[in-house]
Design a protein around this motif. Structure first.
Motif, PDB file in Angstrom:
ATOM      1  N   ASP A  42       2.807 101.425 104.145  1.00 29.36           N
ATOM      2  CA  ASP A  42       2.062 102.678 104.023  1.00 29.36           C
ATOM      3  C   ASP A  42       1.251 102.977 105.279  1.00 29.36           C
ATOM      4  O   ASP A  42       0.515 103.959 105.330  1.00 29.36           O
ATOM      5  N   ILE A  43       1.395 102.134 106.305  1.00 31.60           N
ATOM      6  CA  ILE A  43       0.695 102.339 107.573  1.00 31.60           C
ATOM      7  C   ILE A  43       1.328 103.516 108.318  1.00 31.60           C
ATOM      8  O   ILE A  43       2.553 103.690 108.326  1.00 31.60           O
ATOM      9  N   LYS A  44       0.480 104.310 108.958  1.00 27.69           N
ATOM     10  CA  LYS A  44       0.997 105.467 109.682  1.00 27.69           C
ATOM     11  C   LYS A  44       1.876 105.046 110.850  1.00 27.69           C
ATOM     12  O   LYS A  44       1.568 104.092 111.569  1.00 27.69           O
ATOM     13  N   THR A  45       2.974 105.759 111.035  1.00 27.57           N
ATOM     14  CA  THR A  45       3.795 105.579 112.231  1.00 27.57           C
ATOM     15  C   THR A  45       2.918 105.816 113.460  1.00 27.57           C
ATOM     16  O   THR A  45       2.061 106.714 113.461  1.00 27.57           O
ATOM     17  N   HIS A  46       3.111 104.978 114.489  1.00 25.86           N
ATOM     18  CA  HIS A  46       2.313 105.010 115.719  1.00 25.86           C
ATOM     19  C   HIS A  46       1.847 106.443 116.046  1.00 25.86           C
ATOM     20  O   HIS A  46       2.618 107.250 116.583  1.00 25.86           O
ATOM     21  N   PRO A  47       0.594 106.818 115.733  1.00 23.76           N
ATOM     22  CA  PRO A  47       0.176 108.227 115.827  1.00 23.76           C
ATOM     23  C   PRO A  47       0.279 108.828 117.216  1.00 23.76           C
ATOM     24  O   PRO A  47       0.716 109.975 117.377  1.00 23.76           O
ATOM     25  N   SER A 234      11.670  99.567 113.048  1.00 23.79           N
ATOM     26  CA  SER A 234      11.302 100.015 111.704  1.00 23.79           C
ATOM     27  C   SER A 234       9.960  99.487 111.246  1.00 23.79           C
ATOM     28  O   SER A 234       9.084 100.241 110.803  1.00 23.79           O
ATOM     29  N   LYS A 235       9.787  98.166 111.307  1.00 28.74           N
ATOM     30  CA  LYS A 235       8.572  97.551 110.782  1.00 28.74           C
ATOM     31  C   LYS A 235       7.489  97.452 111.855  1.00 28.74           C
ATOM     32  O   LYS A 235       6.295  97.521 111.560  1.00 28.74           O
ATOM     33  N   ARG A 236       7.910  97.284 113.112  1.00 27.41           N
ATOM     34  CA  ARG A 236       6.933  97.120 114.197  1.00 27.41           C
ATOM     35  C   ARG A 236       6.027  98.332 114.312  1.00 27.41           C
ATOM     36  O   ARG A 236       4.818  98.204 114.518  1.00 27.41           O
ATOM     37  N   TYR A 237       6.617  99.512 114.204  1.00 30.48           N
ATOM     38  CA  TYR A 237       5.842 100.737 114.381  1.00 30.48           C
ATOM     39  C   TYR A 237       5.755 101.554 113.095  1.00 30.48           C
ATOM     40  O   TYR A 237       5.404 102.731 113.136  1.00 30.48           O
ATOM     41  N   SER A 238       6.101 100.932 111.957  1.00 32.24           N
ATOM     42  CA  SER A 238       6.109 101.633 110.669  1.00 32.24           C
ATOM     43  C   SER A 238       6.945 102.903 110.779  1.00 32.24           C
ATOM     44  O   SER A 238       6.501 104.007 110.442  1.00 32.24           O
ATOM     45  N   ALA A 239       8.173 102.723 111.257  1.00 32.84           N
ATOM     46  CA  ALA A 239       9.077 103.859 111.483  1.00 32.84           C
ATOM     47  C   ALA A 239      10.451 103.541 110.901  1.00 32.84           C
ATOM     48  O   ALA A 239      11.472 103.597 111.589  1.00 32.84           O
ATOM     49  N   THR A 240      10.463 103.232 109.603  1.00 26.68           N
ATOM     50  CA  THR A 240      11.723 102.809 108.983  1.00 26.68           C
ATOM     51  C   THR A 240      12.781 103.905 109.006  1.00 26.68           C
ATOM     52  O   THR A 240      13.971 103.626 109.025  1.00 26.68           O
ATOM     53  N   GLY A 241      12.346 105.174 109.003  1.00 26.34           N
ATOM     54  CA  GLY A 241      13.306 106.270 108.996  1.00 26.34           C
ATOM     55  C   GLY A 241      13.870 106.621 110.353  1.00 26.34           C
ATOM     56  O   GLY A 241      14.791 107.445 110.445  1.00 26.34           O
ATOM     57  N   ALA A 242      13.369 106.006 111.409  1.00 31.30           N
ATOM     58  CA  ALA A 242      13.911 106.298 112.743  1.00 31.30           C
ATOM     59  C   ALA A 242      15.337 105.770 112.879  1.00 31.30           C
ATOM     60  O   ALA A 242      16.144 106.331 113.618  1.00 31.30           O
ATOM     61  N   ALA A 284      -0.153  98.479 122.621  1.00 27.46           N
ATOM     62  CA  ALA A 284      -0.850  97.204 122.411  1.00 27.46           C
ATOM     63  C   ALA A 284      -1.940  97.325 121.343  1.00 27.46           C
ATOM     64  O   ALA A 284      -2.034  96.494 120.428  1.00 27.46           O
ATOM     65  N   ALA A 285      -2.783  98.358 121.454  1.00 24.32           N
ATOM     66  CA  ALA A 285      -3.875  98.521 120.489  1.00 24.32           C
ATOM     67  C   ALA A 285      -3.329  98.804 119.101  1.00 24.32           C
ATOM     68  O   ALA A 285      -3.837  98.284 118.098  1.00 24.32           O
ATOM     69  N   TYR A 286      -2.295  99.624 119.030  1.00 24.10           N
ATOM     70  CA  TYR A 286      -1.685  99.937 117.731  1.00 24.10           C
ATOM     71  C   TYR A 286      -1.154  98.669 117.070  1.00 24.10           C
ATOM     72  O   TYR A 286      -1.444  98.400 115.900  1.00 24.10           O
ATOM     73  N   LEU A 287      -0.381  97.869 117.824  1.00 22.61           N
ATOM     74  CA  LEU A 287       0.212  96.668 117.251  1.00 22.61           C
ATOM     75  C   LEU A 287      -0.855  95.656 116.841  1.00 22.61           C
ATOM     76  O   LEU A 287      -0.728  95.002 115.794  1.00 22.61           O
ATOM     77  N   ALA A 288      -1.916  95.520 117.639  1.00 22.70           N
ATOM     78  CA  ALA A 288      -2.993  94.590 117.284  1.00 22.70           C
ATOM     79  C   ALA A 288      -3.674  95.018 115.986  1.00 22.70           C
ATOM     80  O   ALA A 288      -3.973  94.184 115.115  1.00 22.70           O
ATOM     81  N   GLY A 289      -3.901  96.323 115.836  1.00 26.49           N
ATOM     82  CA  GLY A 289      -4.531  96.814 114.626  1.00 26.49           C
ATOM     83  C   GLY A 289      -3.666  96.625 113.399  1.00 26.49           C
ATOM     84  O   GLY A 289      -4.154  96.239 112.322  1.00 26.49           O
ATOM     85  N   VAL A 290      -2.375  96.880 113.555  1.00 24.03           N
ATOM     86  CA  VAL A 290      -1.453  96.706 112.436  1.00 24.03           C
ATOM     87  C   VAL A 290      -1.372  95.239 112.028  1.00 24.03           C
ATOM     88  O   VAL A 290      -1.365  94.900 110.833  1.00 24.03           O
ATOM     89  N   GLU A 367      11.353  83.131  90.418  1.00 32.32           N
ATOM     90  CA  GLU A 367      10.672  83.582  91.632  1.00 32.32           C
ATOM     91  C   GLU A 367      10.834  85.082  91.840  1.00 32.32           C
ATOM     92  O   GLU A 367      11.831  85.683  91.424  1.00 32.32           O
ATOM     93  N   CYS A 368       9.869  85.662  92.524  1.00 28.75           N
ATOM     94  CA  CYS A 368       9.946  87.060  92.950  1.00 28.75           C
ATOM     95  C   CYS A 368       9.428  87.159  94.378  1.00 28.75           C
ATOM     96  O   CYS A 368       8.571  86.385  94.789  1.00 28.75           O
ATOM     97  N   ARG A 369       9.938  88.143  95.094  1.00 29.87           N
ATOM     98  CA  ARG A 369       9.379  88.459  96.406  1.00 29.87           C
ATOM     99  C   ARG A 369       8.354  89.563  96.257  1.00 29.87           C
ATOM    100  O   ARG A 369       8.564  90.545  95.540  1.00 29.87           O
ATOM    101  N   ILE A 370       7.242  89.377  96.947  1.00 26.07           N
ATOM    102  CA  ILE A 370       6.176  90.377  96.997  1.00 26.07           C
ATOM    103  C   ILE A 370       6.083  90.893  98.426  1.00 26.07           C
ATOM    104  O   ILE A 370       5.909  90.114  99.366  1.00 26.07           O
ATOM    105  N   ALA A 371       6.210  92.198  98.586  1.00 32.24           N
ATOM    106  CA  ALA A 371       6.033  92.832  99.899  1.00 32.24           C
ATOM    107  C   ALA A 371       4.635  93.432  99.935  1.00 32.24           C
ATOM    108  O   ALA A 371       4.351  94.399  99.221  1.00 32.24           O
ATOM    109  N   TYR A 372       3.751  92.838 100.754  1.00 33.82           N
ATOM    110  CA  TYR A 372       2.370  93.340 100.783  1.00 33.82           C
ATOM    111  C   TYR A 372       2.251  94.470 101.803  1.00 33.82           C
ATOM    112  O   TYR A 372       1.614  94.384 102.842  1.00 33.82           O
ATOM    113  N   VAL A 373       2.881  95.591 101.427  1.00 35.40           N
ATOM    114  CA  VAL A 373       2.982  96.748 102.317  1.00 35.40           C
ATOM    115  C   VAL A 373       1.983  97.846 101.956  1.00 35.40           C
ATOM    116  O   VAL A 373       1.975  98.896 102.595  1.00 35.40           O
TER     117      VAL A 373
END
Length: 404
Positions: A42-47, A234-242, A284-290, A367-373
């Motif tokens: 649910d994190i915003k794509t690199h604004p 996709s996951k690095r920049y929260s851009a799965t639809g790219a 760099a700042a975006y990735l550190a914050g994420v 077992e179940c997988r939990i994605a803490y997204v």
């Protein structure tokens, strides 16, 4: 009536999506569903990148080169140089998401009937792509008791046959969040060199290792002809639809084979590459914050799981997933029940059942997988739902499993 192919009827179903009809019915009935079943942050794509992308000047959205836009591949060499990997643009094949890179790897490196060794539990779609490529997944089981650390070198060696062509790993791992140490990677490097195998590393979660920096397989000396990296924005920049990924390696024969398949599908997504090139700038700042955000989410889920009687879990080292063992006999039934029959304060939670991440029959049933997204507030509410559900689930087992 003509019959459809056996391939289409037998391809493995995605464990991430097979419960979606139940979730849709729950939502239609007015319940809120906390989605912890799939890696959709649910994190915003690199604004700042999105702002730059909106200002790009173009008139015709044309085909890109089959291996990707040259300026984007050049920018990617700069990204890899940040962690000590020297590449040329020709070492990078841009793909339609990491998914296409996985399929291209299998098609270029393995023939029908060949075998690929994969530690389980593993990213479930490896099964599907192996089915399409007509190659056999040979699983080596890792265990929740030790946080799904990499199996021993002997375990890998015992699985190698005359049809073995490759080992594939994911680090940080999806679905377990395990991060493999330098010592574990060195042991794999020795095995692939001794047996003349390919080592494919899915490194799409590279930026999200919380305790220590991880070494890419591209940094291991002597693997220049063996190592292939699967990557994605996709996951690095929260851009799965790219839908922009990459296959990266230094072996010219692999790249030539992949290029043949890439030319057949013409080009990877043009708009996605344009956005991805923007995302590489000043990130760099975006990735550190994420990363800090995901670490807080990881700690929230781990703390809450520890508080649930009978639940066994561990602190994942990276990515944004963990596995948990619950006091249940059938995680498929539990996940369906959560969506069909349970609600807490007008909400329920959606998880991914464990068996879909294993190749060995019978594993993962508790077992179940939990994605803490989700953000921490929503995660707390989702964990409230899960704790309440475990208290009333009709299939709950009496015995307690404990928590690491």
């Amino acid at each position: 009536m003509p019959s459809v192919s056996h391939r289409s009827e037998t391809v493995p179903l995605s464990p991430f999506r097979k419960l979606i009809p139940y979730a849709d019915k729950a939502k239609a009935a007015g319940r809120h569903v906390y989605h912890l079943n799939i890696g959709q942050p649910d994190i915003k794509t690199h604004p700042r990148a999105v702002s730059r992308f909106r200002e790009l000047d173009w008139d015709v959205l044309e085909y890109s080169p089959s291996n990707g836009i040259a300026s984007y591949r050049k920018a990617l060499t700069g990204y890899y140089a940040r962690f000590g990997v020297t590449l040329s643009e020709d070492n990078i094949m841009v793909t339609t998401g990491g998914s296409e890179a996985i399929l291209f790897f299998m098609l270029a490196c393995l023939d029908p009937g060949d075998e690929i060794i994969v530690p389980e539990p593993f990213y479930a779609n490896y099964n599907g792509y192996a089915h399409i490529a007509d190659v056999r997944v040979v699983a080596i089981t890792s265990h929740i008791e030790d946080g799904f650390s990499l199996p021993s070198p002997e375990a890998f060696a015992n699985k190698i046959t005359r049809r073995t062509r490759a080992i594939i790993i994911t680090s940080p791992n999806n679905p377990t969040g395990a991060c493999y140490s330098d010592e574990e990677m060195d042991s794999l490097a020795a095995i692939v060199k001794e047996n003349d195998l390919f080592l494919c590393a899915d490194e799409v979660y590279r930026e999200f290792a919380y305790e220590t920096e991880l070494r890419s397989v591209l940094q291991i000396p002597g693997l220049e002809e063996h190592a292939i990296v699967i990557d994605s924005v996709s996951k690095r920049y929260s851009a799965t639809g790219a839908r922009v990924g990459a296959l990266v390696c230094r072996n010219p024969d692999i790249l030539a084979g992949v290029d043949r398949f890439a030319k057949l599908r013409l080009s990877p997504p043009g708009l996605g590459q344009m956005l991805s090139e923007c995302m590489l700038q000043d990130d760099a700042a975006y990735l550190a914050g994420v990363k800090d955000d995901y670490r807080a989410r990881r700690d929230t889920v781990y703390r809450r799981l520890q508080e649930m009687p009978g639940v066994f879990s561990y602190r994942p080292g990276g990515a944004f997933y963990c596995f948990a063992r619950f006091p249940i006999a059938d995680s498929e039934d539990f996940c369906r029940w959560l969506l069909e029959d349970f609600e807490h304060d007008g909400a329920t939670v959606m998880l991914a059942p464990g068996p879909g991440f294993y190749a060995t029959p019978g594993l993962g049933k508790s077992e179940c997988r939990i994605a803490y997204v989700l953000n921490v507030d929503d995660l707390e509410k989702a964990m409230d739902c899960l704790a309440a559900a475990l208290r009333v689930y009709p299939g709950r087992l009496v015995e307690k499993v404990g928590v690491l």
